[in-house]
Design a protein around this motif. Structure first.
Motif, PDB file in Angstrom:
ATOM      1  N   ARG A   1      -1.541  13.640 -11.981  1.00 50.76           N
ATOM      2  CA  ARG A   1      -2.937  13.195 -11.970  1.00 50.76           C
ATOM      3  C   ARG A   1      -3.516  13.259 -13.385  1.00 50.76           C
ATOM      4  NH1 ARG A   1      -6.798  15.412  -7.391  1.00 50.76           N
ATOM      5  NH2 ARG A   1      -5.283  14.129  -6.269  1.00 50.76           N
TER       6      ARG A   1
ATOM      7  N   ARG B   1       0.830  -1.209   0.000  1.00 49.83           N
ATOM      8  CA  ARG B   1       0.000   0.000   0.000  1.00 49.83           C
ATOM      9  C   ARG B   1       0.863   1.258   0.000  1.00 49.83           C
ATOM     10  NH1 ARG B   1      -2.883  -1.503   3.667  1.00 49.83           N
ATOM     11  NH2 ARG B   1      -1.882  -0.509   5.447  1.00 49.83           N
ATOM     12  N   ARG B   2       1.965   1.210   0.780  1.00 47.09           N
ATOM     13  CA  ARG B   2       2.849   2.386   0.813  1.00 47.09           C
ATOM     14  C   ARG B   2       3.508   2.629  -0.541  1.00 47.09           C
ATOM     15  NH1 ARG B   2       8.096   2.503   1.511  1.00 47.09           N
ATOM     16  NH2 ARG B   2       8.127   0.336   2.202  1.00 47.09           N
TER      17      ARG B   2
ATOM     18  N   VAL C   1       2.340   1.737  -3.488  1.00 43.36           N
ATOM     19  CA  VAL C   1       1.324   2.212  -4.425  1.00 43.36           C
ATOM     20  C   VAL C   1       1.018   3.684  -4.200  1.00 43.36           C
ATOM     21  CG1 VAL C   1      -1.096   1.977  -5.127  1.00 43.36           C
ATOM     22  CG2 VAL C   1       0.324  -0.054  -4.804  1.00 43.36           C
ATOM     23  N   GLU C   2       0.904   4.098  -2.927  1.00 44.89           N
ATOM     24  CA  GLU C   2       0.612   5.507  -2.636  1.00 44.89           C
ATOM     25  C   GLU C   2       1.752   6.411  -3.094  1.00 44.89           C
ATOM     26  OE1 GLU C   2      -2.125   4.750   1.361  1.00 44.89           O
ATOM     27  OE2 GLU C   2      -0.116   5.633   1.497  1.00 44.89           O
ATOM     28  N   GLN C   3       2.993   5.980  -2.848  1.00 51.67           N
ATOM     29  CA  GLN C   3       4.121   6.792  -3.329  1.00 51.67           C
ATOM     30  C   GLN C   3       4.143   6.884  -4.852  1.00 51.67           C
ATOM     31  OE1 GLN C   3       7.640   5.046  -1.657  1.00 51.67           O
ATOM     32  NE2 GLN C   3       7.185   5.730   0.451  1.00 51.67           N
ATOM     33  N   HIS C   4       3.839   5.761  -5.499  1.00 54.81           N
ATOM     34  CA  HIS C   4       3.823   5.761  -6.970  1.00 54.81           C
ATOM     35  C   HIS C   4       2.735   6.697  -7.517  1.00 54.81           C
ATOM     36  CE1 HIS C   4       4.423   4.332 -11.009  1.00 54.81           C
ATOM     37  NE2 HIS C   4       3.138   3.976 -11.104  1.00 54.81           N
ATOM     38  N   GLN C   5       1.544   6.639  -6.883  1.00 52.54           N
ATOM     39  CA  GLN C   5       0.479   7.525  -7.343  1.00 52.54           C
ATOM     40  C   GLN C   5       0.779   8.988  -7.053  1.00 52.54           C
ATOM     41  OE1 GLN C   5      -3.099   6.115  -5.519  1.00 52.54           O
ATOM     42  NE2 GLN C   5      -3.315   4.344  -6.925  1.00 52.54           N
ATOM     43  N   ALA C   6       1.431   9.245  -5.932  1.00 48.91           N
ATOM     44  CA  ALA C   6       1.762  10.643  -5.606  1.00 48.91           C
ATOM     45  C   ALA C   6       2.801  11.218  -6.547  1.00 48.91           C
ATOM     46  CB  ALA C   6       2.248  10.735  -4.153  1.00 48.91           C
TER      47      ALA C   6
END
Length: 945
Positions: free
Chosen positions: A315, A303-304, A306-311
């Motif tokens: 967008r 999860r961490r 994935v969140e870093q990758h999306q950030a």
């Protein structure tokens, strides 16, 4: 392999674009940005260089948030020393580094405190030395001033002040030393605290070091194994690429390009991915723990990541289909929102240029076509016509050229009639020729015999023919045409055997002057009859000279003097009585006066100087035409000017053809006919009308064009505009008419005399009334034809009489106005009122007031405004004004604005101040006088004229 962009290689290697561009530039490969492309050989070179750097570079791994492990990878391949021990750490452990950093920070703090204390002590010493020197200087001054008793007290005071200053300096020095000591103590306490924290960190790091050494050994073993496998794979790939390169060099160009265009395998392009990133496509990810891949991640780690990758990724914006495309060009049907603070640009109303505001028509134009040419609606044009008073029009109406020009001016357009007139068409058809004065020759006169049918006109013609034509001709003459030539010792005369007033009037109605002289035959025993007076009216209206032949002079009851008296009262004054009319006494029975009559005709022709040019194309008039079963169309033609020959192309009205034969008045075939020659012409395709003009043209095409133009005029009959008193008033106001011609008919002779006298008395210097013809009886067709043949405007006035037969319909067709009255005063008053209305109204100036300019004000975008005081009368805004300076009129025009204080007003009375603006004039000075006036139209009267 196909070329690859820089950002794709950076994503594959897990490096930022900027760092990869710097690495590529260091290798000597020229790239501009992350969108530049690289060849497969260049990509392999970059990858090898990066692998080499990674093998030699340090490797840092974050074990815990406060523990970092640093190590250096061996250069020796793993394949050669599989049992090699773990590499020695080239740097200290995290705990030792933290302890060492704490010690160094404490030592640095102590060194800083010592340096500060030394600086403070040095500053105190320098201050003491400065005080000592100051004291010595003061002592020297005191000693030098010891002899002076006046300065002792002052020196004592100075000494006391210096002593106090020294005491204060000593106190300040002590305070500074105390502050320095306290600060040193505080820094020492902080250093001891930091040392204690460093010791605690060292102990904690030692504990963590023991726990991390085990995991480190396992990770190093896995990494060495993955590095060995990767080196083997890279070596095999390099050997394969080298073999492919050599084989590609040996292949043809097409095969080589095709082979180079093949992309590399996914295993080669997707090597060296960071941990946790899976390969996409058809490749198979290695199992956990193999090839440097870490063990299975926990859900929190996933999860961490994935969140870093999306950030880190930008967008994604979801846009509609209409927004896709260049930003400078909007897509879709949606309205663009206007920016705040910016007003939308209004649509400008463009005015066509001058050459685009000119509409060309041919005689007439449809209403819809005219509206389309002016870019307006047909309904707007129709409403404008109705407002102008044009009745009976609809959207499908056809307008003539004059009406179209008037309505077009209302919309600032100009109508140009490009239709060629009949004269222009004929001139083009006749071709180019020169009518020189030296080619002019004398021609015989054309004479028409007119008079009452019972006065011997036919007998006189027969006598002339038998005396001059039949001489020398055995068996007499066969008359083929209604005209003949008479040769005399003094010249030739051409006679027309046509009903004078009918043919002559028809010719005058068509504008053809085919007659030069009129012979008026009057019986000596009968005097002037109604038809005689009518013939005189026809001749006078046409302006043709008249020779009176007093016939039947051989009768016992003949009275020539009585005839002369009657005709003199009609305007034919004999030469013996001081007039200009020649009288000849003749007898058709005895032949008396025939030679004298011919001599009079030739004398009158000599005075008139009749000439013609036989070298130009023929021009004539059709006297009559008939259809012969054996010869076709036969036209009796009088050639007036030029000449025509067999084989020429001619046109007469709507008929045209090629001349097949020419026959003179004696029945002989001729090849050519000159001026003043009556001939019988064969070859026309249809029957022409009596009085039609005949022209010789260059070819058949030109003849057909003229005939079609004439046919168009006759096939579309148009009712002429009524030429009444209202029309005469418009002509007078435009300066086109100076004479009003009347044909007066009444029931009795007394009414005729009274009416003629009253109407003639109405004449003035500007408007003159002319009685063309007057008689007793109803209004006949001859009266209408006389009015239509008269030059200018001619109106028929009937007193207690009505139109007879077809006179009314003929008057409507020819545009002749007929007015009937039952009271003589009504006729006189109506004609008098109409004549008074013909005069242009008088323009009279009426003074309204004047104002004196007291001051001037210049207003931007407006002009100069005159501050005035009304001294006389009043100033009206809608009136005219003139600017007077020193008694001279400087400007004359309209008042553009009139204000009282700040309000617009219609007028300003005497004694009030106001602001006056003059239209298109700014040169106003103080002291000028503005005079206000208006122009009134006063109706003119016949007495004023």
């Amino acid at each position: 392999m196909s070329k690859v962009r820089v950002y794709e290689v950076a994503r594959e290697l897990g490096l930022p674009n900027r760092e990869l561009i710097q690495r590529i530039g260091a290798l000597g490969i020229q790239v501009r940005n992350h969108m530049s492309v690289l060849d497969p050989a260049e990509v392999d070179r970059v990858k090898r260089a990066l692998e080499k750097d990674r093998a030699e570079a340090k490797v840092e791994e974050q074990i815990r948030p406060t523990v970092t492990r640093r190590r250096r990878r061996k250069k020796k391949p793993v394949a050669e020393e599989p049992a090699a021990s773990a590499p020695e750490e080239s740097s200290e452990s995290p705990a030792e580094a933290a302890a060492k950093a704490a010690i160094e920070s404490r030592a640095a703090a102590e060194r800083a405190a010592a340096r500060k204390r030394a600086a403070e002590e040095k500053a105190a010493a320098e201050q003491a030395e400065a005080e000592r020197k100051a004291a010595e200087a003061e002592a020297a001054e005191e000693k030098a001033a010891a002899g002076e008793s006046a300065s002792e007290e002052k020196a004592a005071e100075t000494a006391a002040a210096e002593t106090a200053a020294k005491a204060e300096a000593a106190e300040a020095t002590a305070a500074e030393e105390k502050a320095a000591a306290e600060k040193a103590a505080e820094e020492k306490a902080e250093a001891e605290k930091a040392e204690a924290e460093a010791k605690a960190a060292e102990e904690k790091a030692a504990e963590e070091k023991a726990a991390a050494e085990k995991a480190e050994a396992e990770a190093i073993a896995a990494e060495e194994k993955a590095a060995a496998e990767k080196a083997a794979e890279e070596k095999a790939a390099a050997e394969k690429a080298e073999a492919e390169k050599k084989a590609a060099e040996a292949l043809p160009d097409a095969a080589s390009r095709a082979r180079r265009a093949e992309p590399p395998p996914a295993e080669e392009r997707l090597t060296g991915l960071p941990p946790g990133v899976k390969k996409r496509g058809n490749t198979i990810a290695p199992p956990p723990g193999v090839g440097g891949r870490r063990k299975e991640l926990t859900p929190e780690e996933r999860r961490r990541i994935v969140e870093q990758h999306q950030a880190s990724r930008p967008r994604r914006q979801i846009r509609s289909r209409s927004s896709i495309g260049p930003q400078a060009r909007p897509h879709g049907r949606g309205k663009r929102r206007s920016q705040r603070g910016i007003k939308p640009k209004q649509t400008e109303i463009t005015v066509p240029s001058a050459h685009k505001r000119k509409i060309q028509i041919e005689d007439q134009v449809a209403l819809q076509t005219l509206a389309q040419g002016m870019s307006i609606k047909a309904t707007d044009l129709l409403m404008k016509l109705m407002q102008m008073g044009v009745q009976g029009v609809h959207i499908n109406s056809t307008l003539d050229a004059d009406t179209a020009a008037i309505i077009a001016e209302e919309f600032n357009y100009e109508v140009e009639n490009v239709a060629r007139s009949a004269e222009e068409v004929v001139e083009d058809a006749r071709g180019d020729f020169e009518n020189l004065d030296e080619d002019q020759e004398g021609r015989p006169p054309v004479v028409t015999i007119m008079g009452h049918v019972d006065h011997g006109k036919t007998s006189l013609l027969d006598k002339i023919r038998s005396a001059k034509v039949a001489e020398g001709e055995a068996g007499g003459i066969t008359q083929h045409i209604s005209s003949f030539r008479v040769d005399t010792d003094k010249g030739t005369v051409v006679f027309l055997d046509t009903p004078g007033h009918e043919a002559f009037t028809a010719m005058r109605a068509r504008g053809a002057n085919s007659t030069d002289i009129v012979i008026l035959v009057v019986a000596a025993d009968d005097g002037a009859m109604p038809q005689t007076k009518e013939a005189i009216s026809h001749s006078q209206a046409a302006g043709v000279p008249i020779i009176v032949a007093v016939n039947k002079i051989d009768k016992p009851d003949a009275n020539a003097e009585s005839v002369m008296n009657e005709l003199a009262s009609l305007g034919l004054t004999p030469e013996d009585w001081g007039g200009d009319t020649m009288y000849v006494s003749t007898s058709a029975i005895t032949g008396q006066g025939i030679d004298e009559l011919l001599d009079s005709i030739l004398l009158q022709a000599e005075v008139m100087e009749l000439t013609a040019n036989s070298k130009i194309p023929a021009e004539g008039v059709v006297l009559e035409a008939r259809l012969d079963r054996g010869r076709g169309v036969v036209a009796n033609v009088l050639i007036q000017d030029g000449s025509v020959a067999t084989g020429d192309y001619v046109v007469a009205g709507s008929s045209w053809g090629r001349v097949r034969a020419l026959t003179d008045d004696r029945g002989k075939q001729v090849k050519q006919a000159g001026p003043a020659t009556p001939v019988e012409l064969l070859g026309l395709d249809s029957l022409p009308d009596a009085g039609d003009k005949l022209y010789k043209v260059t070819n058949a095409k030109r003849a057909q064009e003229v005939a079609e133009a004439n046919q168009k005029d006759t096939s579309t009959p148009t009712v002429s505009a009524p030429r009444g008193l209202e029309h005469f008033q418009q002509m007078m106001q435009s300066g086109e008419q100076e004479e009003l011609q009347l044909v007066v008919k009444a029931d009795v002779h007394g009414s005729i005399e009274a009416l003629n006298k009253s109407l003639e008395d109405l004449s003035t210097d500007k408007v003159r009334v002319k009685i063309v013809h007057s008689g007793v009886g109803g209004i006949t067709e001859n009266d209408v034809m006389l009015a239509s043949a008269s030059e200018g405007l001619c109106i028929i006035i009937g007193f207690n009489v009505r139109p007879q037969g077809k006179a009314n319909s003929m008057a409507k067709k020819n545009g002749v106005e007929i007015r009937t009255y039952s009271v003589i005063y009504e006729a006189i008053d109506e004609v008098k009122a109409a004549m008074a209305g013909l005069l242009a109204p008088k323009l009279v100036e009426k003074d309204l007031g004047q104002a004196e300019v007291r001051a001037t004000f210049g207003i931007p975008k407006v002009g100069t405004i005159a501050g005035c005081m009304v001294t006389e009368g009043k100033v009206v805004r809608s009136a005219k004004a003139r600017l007077v300076r020193d008694g001279v009129v400087v400007w004359d025009g309209k008042i553009s604005s009139l204000k009282r204080v700040k309000d617009d007003v219609r007028e300003v009375a005497n004694g009030f101040e106001c602001g006056i603006g003059l239209e298109n004039f700014n040169d106003i000075k103080e002291g000028d006088v503005i005079e206000c006036y208006e122009v009134e139209e006063v109706a003119a009267t016949l007495e004023d004229a």
